[in-house]
Motif scaffolding. Sequence first.
Motif, PDB file in Angstrom:
ATOM      1  N   ARG A   1       0.832  -1.201   0.000  1.00  0.00           N
ATOM      2  CA  ARG A   1       0.000   0.000   0.000  1.00  0.00           C
ATOM      3  C   ARG A   1       0.872   1.258   0.000  1.00  0.00           C
ATOM      4  N   VAL A   2       0.377   2.294  -0.667  1.00  0.00           N
ATOM      5  CA  VAL A   2       1.100   3.562  -0.767  1.00  0.00           C
ATOM      6  C   VAL A   2       0.228   4.684  -0.217  1.00  0.00           C
ATOM      7  N   VAL A   3       0.838   5.567   0.562  1.00  0.00           N
ATOM      8  CA  VAL A   3       0.182   6.802   0.997  1.00  0.00           C
ATOM      9  C   VAL A   3       0.991   7.957   0.424  1.00  0.00           C
ATOM     10  N   TYR A   4       0.345   8.779  -0.389  1.00  0.00           N
ATOM     11  CA  TYR A   4       1.022   9.858  -1.115  1.00  0.00           C
ATOM     12  C   TYR A   4       0.526  11.210  -0.591  1.00  0.00           C
ATOM     13  N   PHE A   5       1.455  11.983   0.019  1.00  0.00           N
ATOM     14  CA  PHE A   5       1.146  13.320   0.517  1.00  0.00           C
ATOM     15  C   PHE A   5       1.295  14.308  -0.650  1.00  0.00           C
ATOM     16  N   ALA A   6       0.187  14.696  -1.257  1.00  0.00           N
ATOM     17  CA  ALA A   6       0.217  15.611  -2.403  1.00  0.00           C
ATOM     18  C   ALA A   6       0.028  17.037  -1.904  1.00  0.00           C
ATOM     19  N   GLY A   7       1.095  17.612  -1.376  1.00  0.00           N
ATOM     20  CA  GLY A   7       0.984  18.918  -0.746  1.00  0.00           C
ATOM     21  C   GLY A   7       1.279  20.078  -1.664  1.00  0.00           C
ATOM     22  N   GLU A   8       2.191  19.902  -2.618  1.00  0.00           N
ATOM     23  CA  GLU A   8       2.636  21.045  -3.408  1.00  0.00           C
ATOM     24  C   GLU A   8       1.653  21.407  -4.518  1.00  0.00           C
ATOM     25  N   ASN A   9       1.168  20.399  -5.247  1.00  0.00           N
ATOM     26  CA  ASN A   9       0.233  20.672  -6.338  1.00  0.00           C
ATOM     27  C   ASN A   9      -0.660  19.457  -6.555  1.00  0.00           C
ATOM     28  N   PRO A  10      -1.716  19.318  -5.755  1.00  0.00           N
ATOM     29  CA  PRO A  10      -2.576  18.133  -5.851  1.00  0.00           C
ATOM     30  C   PRO A  10      -3.208  17.943  -7.231  1.00  0.00           C
ATOM     31  N   ASP A  11      -3.579  19.043  -7.906  1.00  0.00           N
ATOM     32  CA  ASP A  11      -4.205  18.920  -9.225  1.00  0.00           C
ATOM     33  C   ASP A  11      -3.228  18.349 -10.250  1.00  0.00           C
ATOM     34  N   ASP A  12      -1.975  18.783 -10.184  1.00  0.00           N
ATOM     35  CA  ASP A  12      -0.961  18.255 -11.089  1.00  0.00           C
ATOM     36  C   ASP A  12      -0.756  16.765 -10.848  1.00  0.00           C
ATOM     37  N   VAL A  13      -0.702  16.365  -9.580  1.00  0.00           N
ATOM     38  CA  VAL A  13      -0.556  14.946  -9.244  1.00  0.00           C
ATOM     39  C   VAL A  13      -1.743  14.148  -9.788  1.00  0.00           C
ATOM     40  N   THR A  14      -2.934  14.707  -9.653  1.00  0.00           N
ATOM     41  CA  THR A  14      -4.130  14.023 -10.131  1.00  0.00           C
ATOM     42  C   THR A  14      -4.088  13.808 -11.638  1.00  0.00           C
ATOM     43  N   MET A  15      -3.700  14.837 -12.390  1.00  0.00           N
ATOM     44  CA  MET A  15      -3.629  14.704 -13.852  1.00  0.00           C
ATOM     45  C   MET A  15      -2.588  13.663 -14.262  1.00  0.00           C
ATOM     46  N   ARG A  16      -1.468  13.672 -13.598  1.00  0.00           N
ATOM     47  CA  ARG A  16      -0.426  12.693 -13.926  1.00  0.00           C
ATOM     48  C   ARG A  16      -0.922  11.272 -13.644  1.00  0.00           C
ATOM     49  N   TRP A  17      -1.628  11.089 -12.526  1.00  0.00           N
ATOM     50  CA  TRP A  17      -2.111   9.763 -12.146  1.00  0.00           C
ATOM     51  C   TRP A  17      -3.151   9.263 -13.163  1.00  0.00           C
ATOM     52  N   ILE A  18      -4.014  10.158 -13.636  1.00  0.00           N
ATOM     53  CA  ILE A  18      -5.003   9.791 -14.655  1.00  0.00           C
ATOM     54  C   ILE A  18      -4.296   9.346 -15.933  1.00  0.00           C
TER      55      ILE A  18
ATOM     56  N   GLY B   1      -4.780  -0.414   7.040  1.00  0.00           N
ATOM     57  CA  GLY B   1      -4.066  -1.676   7.168  1.00  0.00           C
ATOM     58  C   GLY B   1      -2.569  -1.539   7.057  1.00  0.00           C
ATOM     59  N   GLY B   2      -2.063  -0.330   7.276  1.00  0.00           N
ATOM     60  CA  GLY B   2      -0.627  -0.091   7.189  1.00  0.00           C
ATOM     61  C   GLY B   2      -0.221   0.371   5.800  1.00  0.00           C
ATOM     62  N   ALA B   3       1.069   0.665   5.643  1.00  0.00           N
ATOM     63  CA  ALA B   3       1.593   1.131   4.359  1.00  0.00           C
ATOM     64  C   ALA B   3       3.013   0.631   4.176  1.00  0.00           C
ATOM     65  N   GLU B   4       3.374   0.370   2.930  1.00  0.00           N
ATOM     66  CA  GLU B   4       4.740  -0.034   2.584  1.00  0.00           C
ATOM     67  C   GLU B   4       5.564   1.129   2.047  1.00  0.00           C
TER      68      GLU B   4
ATOM     69  N   THR C   1       9.243  10.428  11.616  1.00  0.00           N
ATOM     70  CA  THR C   1       8.178   9.740  12.357  1.00  0.00           C
ATOM     71  C   THR C   1       7.269   8.949  11.421  1.00  0.00           C
ATOM     72  N   LEU C   2       7.218   9.331  10.157  1.00  0.00           N
ATOM     73  CA  LEU C   2       6.373   8.607   9.205  1.00  0.00           C
ATOM     74  C   LEU C   2       6.875   7.188   8.970  1.00  0.00           C
ATOM     75  N   THR C   3       8.170   6.935   9.230  1.00  0.00           N
ATOM     76  CA  THR C   3       8.698   5.573   9.072  1.00  0.00           C
ATOM     77  C   THR C   3       8.193   4.652  10.176  1.00  0.00           C
ATOM     78  N   THR C   4       7.627   5.237  11.240  1.00  0.00           N
ATOM     79  CA  THR C   4       7.116   4.421  12.346  1.00  0.00           C
ATOM     80  C   THR C   4       5.634   4.079  12.177  1.00  0.00           C
ATOM     81  N   LEU C   5       5.034   4.503  11.081  1.00  0.00           N
ATOM     82  CA  LEU C   5       3.640   4.169  10.825  1.00  0.00           C
ATOM     83  C   LEU C   5       3.490   2.657  10.658  1.00  0.00           C
ATOM     84  N   PRO C   6       2.293   2.113  10.861  1.00  0.00           N
ATOM     85  CA  PRO C   6       2.092   0.669  10.677  1.00  0.00           C
ATOM     86  C   PRO C   6       2.578   0.203   9.315  1.00  0.00           C
TER      87      PRO C   6
END
Length: 464
Positions: free
Chosen positions: A163-180, A219-222, A253-258
């Motif tokens: 599982r991936v958790v992606y913090f899209a802080g700088e430009n969420p719209d740009d990230v969204t277009m790239r993902w599409i 359920g945690g993240a890799e 601290t994010l490395t200590t997440l489940p």
Amino acid sequence: MTAPLEIDIDLATALVAKRGGGTIRIDPEGGVCVFNYPSAIKSLRFDTRWRNGIQAAVEHAEHETVAPENIHASPQPAGIPRPPTKVAANDNREQMWPGIVSSGDLVRGFVPPDYHLEGIAQAGFLYSTTAMTGTGKTAVLLLLAAHTALGTPINDREVRKGRVVYFAGENPDDVTMRWIAMAHHMGFDPNAMDVHFIKGTFSIPKMFTRITAEVTKLGGAELVVVDTSAAYFQGQEENSNTELGRHARDLRTLTTLPGSPCVLVACHPVKAADATNLLPRGGGAFIAEIDGNLVLAKGDSGTIRLHWHGKHRGPDFEPLHFDLQTVTAPALIDSKGRDVPTVMASAISTGETKKRRVEARRDEDEVLLLIDKDGSKSILEMAVVLGWQKDGQPHRRRVSMATDKLTKAKLASHVGRKWKLTTAGQEAASDAKAERFKVEQAAASISSMVARWRRPGPSEDTDD
């Protein structure tokens, strides 16, 4: 809070010591009181008011602003000097005695971390990913996110599936277009991908409890991607060692997440950076707190090269290479029905990279010799003379890439609408001519041998 905060310096200091150590910094003039409790007791939450002079409920590493007139000291007995409360400017570490362990206790039960990206980035480690603007930070990190969710390797390097958790802080719209666009070109279903996005910026330390709860619910993240470090920086001065050191520890601290995820943080480089100086922007305390600085730079063959610079905990590794492509997708259409282009990355093999490097060198030699012969031609005219085409049109970009490399290598210059070779360029042109002559001679020799082999001998003559 309904009542103004009042801080008793001496009692606050005593409380910190009683709670297991830590630091307290008081600036009476600025009216700021900062409590930093050790990470080992960060789970403590002070949600009650103390009546012993400290009327504040303070959480781990939380800043509370206090009016200067409400900062006071306990009565001090005559003749006993007050201990200094000012700390050194570089005192940005939370202090806590770790204890002494034996050699056996040190190694007993230790489990080495797995690699998330084989040979490069390990699970539970924190890495910066530094690159200049336009070099593909977001594109490459999104590609790694997709490969993580799919569990597919990048070239011959295994990627840990999860599982991936992606913090899209700088430009969420740009990230969204790239993902599409990636979903369209890579052929995955966004609804089925185990990749989760957090849009917008916030304080990671203040929201860490909420982040932990949400990731636990998933359920945690890799893999955790932070795009970018600057977007989540809560300090005032990005060149402050104290503030950047604290920021890096907040990110760790994010490395200590489940799931003990590998954490990759997109970073902007220092000012006036080039391909040889791609350290993350900020004080030296930041890079001291991370496990490695992965960098992306443009390679000689026009590809994007991923390696490391400045720091890497672990053995060296062969660089990875990527292409950046401008793409469109059926779902990326504006209100007038026009395509909205975006950029995505794709990995290329080592063999393909070497092939492109050879081709790029050949292109440079071709342009070098053409300039040596006639430097008055424009980019367009050179493309026509060399016969370089793309989509039926002169391939101006191919010529521009060659001239840019020649200029950077100080082999050629463009002055007064005319290309000229430098002294070093003239020597390089002579070498290129000699190399071309050798190739032509070898080709002629081979052609002659083939012709003699095909010529019928006397015994094969059928005439009477």
